[in-house]
Every structure is written in C-alpha cells, then in structure tokens.
Design a protein around this motif. Structure first.
Motif, PDB file in Angstrom:
ATOM      1  N   ALA A 135       0.808  -1.226   0.000  1.00 41.54           N
ATOM      2  CA  ALA A 135       0.000   0.000   0.000  1.00 41.54           C
ATOM      3  C   ALA A 135       0.840   1.276   0.000  1.00 41.54           C
ATOM      4  O   ALA A 135       0.299   2.367   0.129  1.00 41.54           O
ATOM      5  CB  ALA A 135      -1.015   0.021   1.142  1.00 41.54           C
ATOM      6  N   MET A 136       2.158   1.172  -0.184  1.00 43.18           N
ATOM      7  CA  MET A 136       3.016   2.357  -0.280  1.00 43.18           C
ATOM      8  C   MET A 136       2.744   3.081  -1.594  1.00 43.18           C
ATOM      9  O   MET A 136       2.426   2.457  -2.603  1.00 43.18           O
ATOM     10  CB  MET A 136       4.483   1.955  -0.200  1.00 43.18           C
ATOM     11  CG  MET A 136       5.456   3.126  -0.282  1.00 43.18           C
ATOM     12  SD  MET A 136       7.173   2.577  -0.078  1.00 43.18           S
ATOM     13  CE  MET A 136       7.298   2.709   1.703  1.00 43.18           C
ATOM     14  N   VAL A 137       2.890   4.406  -1.560  1.00 43.48           N
ATOM     15  CA  VAL A 137       2.708   5.233  -2.748  1.00 43.48           C
ATOM     16  C   VAL A 137       3.955   6.079  -2.958  1.00 43.48           C
ATOM     17  O   VAL A 137       4.441   6.720  -2.027  1.00 43.48           O
ATOM     18  CB  VAL A 137       1.478   6.161  -2.610  1.00 43.48           C
ATOM     19  CG1 VAL A 137       1.322   7.044  -3.845  1.00 43.48           C
ATOM     20  CG2 VAL A 137       0.220   5.361  -2.350  1.00 43.48           C
ATOM     21  N   ALA A 138       4.438   6.098  -4.210  1.00 48.51           N
ATOM     22  CA  ALA A 138       5.540   6.974  -4.614  1.00 48.51           C
ATOM     23  C   ALA A 138       5.018   7.836  -5.756  1.00 48.51           C
ATOM     24  O   ALA A 138       4.548   7.311  -6.763  1.00 48.51           O
ATOM     25  CB  ALA A 138       6.743   6.154  -5.064  1.00 48.51           C
ATOM     26  N   SER A 139       5.079   9.145  -5.587  1.00 52.22           N
ATOM     27  CA  SER A 139       4.535  10.069  -6.584  1.00 52.22           C
ATOM     28  C   SER A 139       5.668  10.829  -7.268  1.00 52.22           C
ATOM     29  O   SER A 139       6.638  11.245  -6.615  1.00 52.22           O
ATOM     30  CB  SER A 139       3.578  11.054  -5.918  1.00 52.22           C
ATOM     31  OG  SER A 139       3.066  11.962  -6.872  1.00 52.22           O
ATOM     32  N   PHE A 140       5.507  11.017  -8.577  1.00 52.64           N
ATOM     33  CA  PHE A 140       6.533  11.664  -9.396  1.00 52.64           C
ATOM     34  C   PHE A 140       5.931  12.732 -10.286  1.00 52.64           C
ATOM     35  O   PHE A 140       4.773  12.639 -10.695  1.00 52.64           O
ATOM     36  CB  PHE A 140       7.227  10.629 -10.301  1.00 52.64           C
ATOM     37  CG  PHE A 140       7.950   9.577  -9.535  1.00 52.64           C
ATOM     38  CD1 PHE A 140       9.279   9.750  -9.183  1.00 52.64           C
ATOM     39  CD2 PHE A 140       7.311   8.413  -9.139  1.00 52.64           C
ATOM     40  CE1 PHE A 140       9.952   8.793  -8.454  1.00 52.64           C
ATOM     41  CE2 PHE A 140       7.968   7.446  -8.409  1.00 52.64           C
ATOM     42  CZ  PHE A 140       9.303   7.634  -8.063  1.00 52.64           C
ATOM     43  N   LEU A 160       4.696   8.033   0.314  1.00 54.38           N
ATOM     44  CA  LEU A 160       3.749   7.908   1.433  1.00 54.38           C
ATOM     45  C   LEU A 160       3.930   6.540   2.074  1.00 54.38           C
ATOM     46  O   LEU A 160       3.678   5.506   1.445  1.00 54.38           O
ATOM     47  CB  LEU A 160       2.315   8.088   0.953  1.00 54.38           C
ATOM     48  CG  LEU A 160       1.211   7.881   1.997  1.00 54.38           C
ATOM     49  CD1 LEU A 160       1.404   8.781   3.213  1.00 54.38           C
ATOM     50  CD2 LEU A 160      -0.153   8.095   1.379  1.00 54.38           C
ATOM     51  N   ASP A 161       4.404   6.546   3.325  1.00 50.90           N
ATOM     52  CA  ASP A 161       4.592   5.313   4.094  1.00 50.90           C
ATOM     53  C   ASP A 161       3.216   4.859   4.585  1.00 50.90           C
ATOM     54  O   ASP A 161       2.542   5.591   5.310  1.00 50.90           O
ATOM     55  CB  ASP A 161       5.520   5.569   5.266  1.00 50.90           C
ATOM     56  CG  ASP A 161       5.816   4.324   6.084  1.00 50.90           C
ATOM     57  OD1 ASP A 161       4.873   3.566   6.408  1.00 50.90           O
ATOM     58  OD2 ASP A 161       6.993   4.092   6.399  1.00 50.90           O
ATOM     59  N   PRO A 162       2.777   3.656   4.211  1.00 52.12           N
ATOM     60  CA  PRO A 162       1.432   3.213   4.577  1.00 52.12           C
ATOM     61  C   PRO A 162       1.265   2.871   6.059  1.00 52.12           C
ATOM     62  O   PRO A 162       0.141   2.829   6.546  1.00 52.12           O
ATOM     63  CB  PRO A 162       1.225   1.977   3.723  1.00 52.12           C
ATOM     64  CG  PRO A 162       2.606   1.432   3.533  1.00 52.12           C
ATOM     65  CD  PRO A 162       3.490   2.644   3.440  1.00 52.12           C
ATOM     66  N   LYS A 163       2.365   2.658   6.760  1.00 50.78           N
ATOM     67  CA  LYS A 163       2.255   2.302   8.177  1.00 50.78           C
ATOM     68  C   LYS A 163       2.150   3.531   9.060  1.00 50.78           C
ATOM     69  O   LYS A 163       1.454   3.522  10.061  1.00 50.78           O
ATOM     70  CB  LYS A 163       3.440   1.435   8.604  1.00 50.78           C
ATOM     71  CG  LYS A 163       3.405   0.056   7.952  1.00 50.78           C
ATOM     72  CD  LYS A 163       4.525  -0.814   8.426  1.00 50.78           C
ATOM     73  CE  LYS A 163       4.407  -2.189   7.791  1.00 50.78           C
ATOM     74  NZ  LYS A 163       5.477  -3.081   8.219  1.00 50.78           N
ATOM     75  N   THR A 164       2.860   4.609   8.689  1.00 51.70           N
ATOM     76  CA  THR A 164       2.847   5.817   9.497  1.00 51.70           C
ATOM     77  C   THR A 164       1.984   6.919   8.887  1.00 51.70           C
ATOM     78  O   THR A 164       1.680   7.901   9.568  1.00 51.70           O
ATOM     79  CB  THR A 164       4.270   6.368   9.659  1.00 51.70           C
ATOM     80  OG1 THR A 164       4.774   6.738   8.360  1.00 51.70           O
ATOM     81  CG2 THR A 164       5.199   5.338  10.313  1.00 51.70           C
ATOM     82  N   LEU A 165       1.652   6.781   7.602  1.00 50.55           N
ATOM     83  CA  LEU A 165       0.921   7.780   6.828  1.00 50.55           C
ATOM     84  C   LEU A 165       1.672   9.109   6.780  1.00 50.55           C
ATOM     85  O   LEU A 165       1.066  10.171   6.696  1.00 50.55           O
ATOM     86  CB  LEU A 165      -0.511   7.957   7.361  1.00 50.55           C
ATOM     87  CG  LEU A 165      -1.360   6.684   7.306  1.00 50.55           C
ATOM     88  CD1 LEU A 165      -2.735   6.945   7.903  1.00 50.55           C
ATOM     89  CD2 LEU A 165      -1.472   6.131   5.894  1.00 50.55           C
ATOM     90  N   VAL A 166       2.998   9.008   6.803  1.00 53.86           N
ATOM     91  CA  VAL A 166       3.869  10.177   6.709  1.00 53.86           C
ATOM     92  C   VAL A 166       4.339  10.333   5.269  1.00 53.86           C
ATOM     93  O   VAL A 166       4.762   9.364   4.638  1.00 53.86           O
ATOM     94  CB  VAL A 166       5.079  10.042   7.665  1.00 53.86           C
ATOM     95  CG1 VAL A 166       6.095  11.127   7.416  1.00 53.86           C
ATOM     96  CG2 VAL A 166       4.613  10.052   9.109  1.00 53.86           C
ATOM     97  N   PHE A 167       4.237  11.573   4.759  1.00 53.92           N
ATOM     98  CA  PHE A 167       4.717  11.914   3.428  1.00 53.92           C
ATOM     99  C   PHE A 167       6.170  12.316   3.553  1.00 53.92           C
ATOM    100  O   PHE A 167       6.515  13.140   4.400  1.00 53.92           O
ATOM    101  CB  PHE A 167       3.930  13.092   2.840  1.00 53.92           C
ATOM    102  CG  PHE A 167       2.521  12.739   2.451  1.00 53.92           C
ATOM    103  CD1 PHE A 167       2.210  12.458   1.136  1.00 53.92           C
ATOM    104  CD2 PHE A 167       1.505  12.710   3.399  1.00 53.92           C
ATOM    105  CE1 PHE A 167       0.903  12.140   0.761  1.00 53.92           C
ATOM    106  CE2 PHE A 167       0.205  12.401   3.045  1.00 53.92           C
ATOM    107  CZ  PHE A 167      -0.097  12.107   1.723  1.00 53.92           C
ATOM    108  N   ALA A 168       7.042  11.772   2.723  1.00 57.07           N
ATOM    109  CA  ALA A 168       8.459  12.122   2.732  1.00 57.07           C
ATOM    110  C   ALA A 168       8.926  12.349   1.306  1.00 57.07           C
ATOM    111  O   ALA A 168       8.248  11.989   0.352  1.00 57.07           O
ATOM    112  CB  ALA A 168       9.272  10.999   3.396  1.00 57.07           C
ATOM    113  N   ARG A 169      10.111  12.879   1.158  1.00 61.60           N
ATOM    114  CA  ARG A 169      10.723  13.058  -0.162  1.00 61.60           C
ATOM    115  C   ARG A 169      11.886  12.188  -0.245  1.00 61.60           C
ATOM    116  O   ARG A 169      12.432  11.420  -0.460  1.00 61.60           O
ATOM    117  CB  ARG A 169      11.155  14.479  -0.374  1.00 61.60           C
ATOM    118  CG  ARG A 169       9.927  15.366  -0.567  1.00 61.60           C
ATOM    119  CD  ARG A 169      10.282  16.597  -1.235  1.00 61.60           C
ATOM    120  NE  ARG A 169      10.135  16.273  -2.665  1.00 61.60           N
ATOM    121  CZ  ARG A 169      10.165  17.127  -3.620  1.00 61.60           C
ATOM    122  NH1 ARG A 169      10.395  18.350  -3.354  1.00 61.60           N
ATOM    123  NH2 ARG A 169      10.004  16.805  -4.853  1.00 61.60           N
TER     124      ARG A 169
END
Length: 169
Positions: A135-140, A160-169
């Motif tokens: 369920a991880m998402v990587a956006s480009f 987007l980490d699916p376990k923490t729901l934290v957006f990172a770069r």
C-alpha cells in the motif's frame, strides 16, 4: 505530468482457487488501503484515473482507493479504474509510463506488484531499489526533456509510508 506508483495492499496468503492471481486483500489490508487513500485525499491528491494489474489484490486495492477518494473528496462520480496487463508481475511497467507520458495522460495512479514496482520507482527516482511496502505510494512529476531516454526527466514529489501515513521526499 504527475504519476503515482502504488503497491497493492496486504493480501491473503492463499486463494480459494489456489491460484496466486486470485488472492484477495485481507480485511486489515482493505483498511490500510483506505487509510492511505484518505491520507492522499487529505493532501489534495485526487488521481484522474487508477490503472491496475488484473490480479485480484491489485484490482481490489484500486477499488478501495477509488471509493475512499470519492467519499473523502466528495467527488461527483467514480474515479475510473482501468485494468492494464502491463502492471501484471514481470511485465513492462516502464513502457506503460512512457506510453502515458507520450499520450499526455496526467495524474494517474498505477497499482501493481513487487519487485517490479521497486524497479520502476528506482528508475524514476534515480535511487537504488529499496522495496515498496504493501500500500506504499511513490509520486513523481515527469517533465519533458528531449535529451533523456523516454523524452522526460522525473522528480520525486513524495513517498507515502502506509504504516505511518507520513509523506516524505
């Protein structure tokens, strides 16, 4: 052009048919996918279309994402879901990205499988493959660049980490 890569949610270990192709999401997998979709909606991320592998767990992931986005963003209609064979394991996901870019198809989410998605994310990000959680998402963001193979360069928008729901770069 924006494009997001999403791994399917957690699935059952076995299917009733015994075929890997038919393994459905677990109840907790459905919940995780809904939470990821709600986090995307909270960040204003609403795809124009969801493209999915034909495998059951990926199709169910796309269905859950579409329904959760529709509810969270109060969209007037369904987010279209299109099954694409290129998102099946072992197929040409990079070719699909190139096709979408050439066609000018913007703001799509591609739902598929490991290890193919890690390789695609590595190619788009220029980083070594690191594995995508379920369920991880990587956006480009893909920007035209005739000097590069495929005619574009890509930049990471977020992971987007699916376990923490934290957006990172």
């Amino acid at each position: 052009m924006r494009i997001a890569i999403m791994r399917h949610g957690p699935a059952e270990d076995y299917s009733a048919t015994g075929r890997d192709h038919d393994r459905p999401l677990t109840p907790s997998g459905r919940q995780r996918v809904r939470q990821v979709a709600e986090a995307l909606a909270g960040a204003g991320e609403a795809p124009r279309v969801l493209l999915t592998s034909p495998l059951v767990r990926a199709r169910e992931t796309a269905d859950e994402v579409g329904a959760a986005l529709r509810r969270a963003l109060r969209l007037p209609g369904e987010v279209p879901i299109v099954v694409r064979a290129e998102l099946s394991p072992g197929r040409d996901q990079l070719g699909l990205v190139r096709e979408l870019f050439a066609a000018g198809d913007d703001n799509a989410v591609l739902v598929g499988h490991e290890p193919d998605l890690s390789e695609l994310v590595a190619h788009l990000s220029g980083r070594p493959p690191s594995g995508m959680l379920k369920a991880m998402v990587a956006s480009f963001e893909l920007v035209a660049d005739p000097e590069r193979r495929g005619g574009y360069r890509s930049e990471v928008r977020f992971i987007l980490d699916p376990k923490t729901l934290v957006f990172a770069r």
